[in-house]
Design an enzyme around this catalytic site. Sequence first.
Site, PDB file in Angstrom:
ATOM      1  N   PRO A   1      34.089   6.198  31.941  1.00 41.19           N
ATOM      2  CG  PRO A   1      35.001   7.530  33.615  1.00 41.19           C
ATOM      3  CD  PRO A   1      34.007   7.560  32.495  1.00 41.19           C
ATOM      4  CG  ASN A   2      37.333   2.897  35.356  1.00 36.42           C
ATOM      5  OD1 ASN A   2      38.450   2.582  34.960  1.00 36.42           O
ATOM      6  ND2 ASN A   2      37.119   3.966  36.113  1.00 36.42           N
TER       7      ASN A   2
ATOM      8  NE  ARG B   1      34.324  -0.082  37.518  1.00 38.96           N
ATOM      9  CZ  ARG B   1      33.534   0.945  37.323  1.00 38.96           C
ATOM     10  NH1 ARG B   1      32.722   0.952  36.266  1.00 38.96           N
ATOM     11  NH2 ARG B   1      33.561   1.960  38.134  1.00 38.96           N
TER      12      ARG B   1
ATOM     13  CE1 TYR C   1      29.258  -0.205  38.913  1.00 38.04           C
ATOM     14  CE2 TYR C   1      31.442  -0.936  39.607  1.00 38.04           C
ATOM     15  CZ  TYR C   1      30.468   0.044  39.557  1.00 38.04           C
ATOM     16  OH  TYR C   1      30.690   1.260  40.139  1.00 38.04           O
TER      17      TYR C   1
ATOM     18  CG  ASN D   1      26.796   4.161  33.174  1.00 39.26           C
ATOM     19  OD1 ASN D   1      27.200   5.010  33.964  1.00 39.26           O
ATOM     20  ND2 ASN D   1      26.733   2.882  33.467  1.00 39.26           N
TER      21      ASN D   1
ATOM     22  CB  ALA E   1      33.900   8.046  37.928  1.00 39.11           C
TER      23      ALA E   1
ATOM     24  CD  GLU F   1      21.985   9.889  35.711  1.00 41.53           C
ATOM     25  OE1 GLU F   1      20.882  10.365  36.080  1.00 41.53           O
ATOM     26  OE2 GLU F   1      23.035  10.101  36.314  1.00 41.53           O
TER      27      GLU F   1
ATOM     28  CG  HIS G   1      23.992   5.370  37.189  1.00 37.97           C
ATOM     29  ND1 HIS G   1      25.247   5.793  36.829  1.00 37.97           N
ATOM     30  CD2 HIS G   1      23.215   6.470  37.242  1.00 37.97           C
ATOM     31  CE1 HIS G   1      25.219   7.099  36.673  1.00 37.97           C
ATOM     32  NE2 HIS G   1      23.996   7.538  36.907  1.00 37.97           N
TER      33      HIS G   1
ATOM     34  NE  ARG H   1      28.270   1.506  44.515  1.00 37.98           N
ATOM     35  CZ  ARG H   1      29.105   1.550  43.469  1.00 37.98           C
ATOM     36  NH1 ARG H   1      28.621   1.739  42.239  1.00 37.98           N
ATOM     37  NH2 ARG H   1      30.397   1.396  43.652  1.00 37.98           N
TER      38      ARG H   1
HETATM   39  C1  DQA Z   1      28.116   3.544  37.612  1.00 40.32           C
HETATM   40  C2  DQA Z   1      28.059   4.116  39.035  1.00 40.32           C
HETATM   41  C3  DQA Z   1      29.144   5.153  39.240  1.00 40.32           C
HETATM   42  O1  DQA Z   1      29.089   5.670  40.561  1.00 40.32           O
HETATM   43  C4  DQA Z   1      30.513   4.530  39.035  1.00 40.32           C
HETATM   44  O2  DQA Z   1      31.525   5.513  39.151  1.00 40.32           O
HETATM   45  C5  DQA Z   1      30.624   3.792  37.747  1.00 40.32           C
HETATM   46  C6  DQA Z   1      29.485   2.994  37.282  1.00 40.32           C
HETATM   47  C7  DQA Z   1      27.083   2.419  37.405  1.00 40.32           C
HETATM   48  O3  DQA Z   1      26.834   2.096  36.244  1.00 40.32           O
HETATM   49  O4  DQA Z   1      26.573   1.844  38.377  1.00 40.32           O
HETATM   50  O5  DQA Z   1      31.679   3.772  37.124  1.00 40.32           O
HETATM   51  O6  DQA Z   1      27.781   4.580  36.700  1.00 40.32           O
END
Ligand code: DQA
Length: 149
Positions: A10-11, A18, A23, A74, A77, A98, A100, A107
């Site tokens: 998501p997002n 964003r 990011y 990825n 959240a 994985e 990020h 964080r």
């Molecule tokens: C994320 C880190 C997560 O905590 C966050 O909710 C994201 C992006 C990252 O790519 O840094 O949506 O996965």
Amino acid sequence: MVRIMIINGPNLNLLGRREPQIYGHTTYADLIKLIHKHCTERGAECKIFQSNHEGTIVDAIQEGADYFDGYVINPAAYTHTSVAILDALKAVGLPAVEVHISDVDKREKFRQISYPGMYCFKTVKGEGVQGYCTAIDALLDKLAEQGCR
Ligand code: DQA
């Protein structure tokens, strides 16, 4: 040809707009181009998938297992909440990395647990969007070790 699926949660479709201080300014469209270029250079076929919905990500992991050799994921959240995504990865049993964009360990405390990460053989974090290339390389190296070509 090796076939991999890149799964984004998501997002991540809002990349560029964003929270750019966290990011970066690369857009999601740019990320897709970067991943396709990298996979082409490495001689791998890739599909890039994004969803804002947990169950849809579970479906993609399950359905992808008949065609793909491994995953870069990825979970965004859902990283910090989703036993369902962890279980889907375990159920299909394909190698997974994985990734990020941010360094989740530096964080908020709630970002320091990763359920899907408990299955993945490697986690890449804090390298920005370039981390996707690092994660793809790790997955392709693992698949090559396993004799997948
Ligand atoms: C994320 C880190 C997560 O905590 C966050 O909710 C994201 C992006 C990252 O790519 O840094 O949506 O996965």
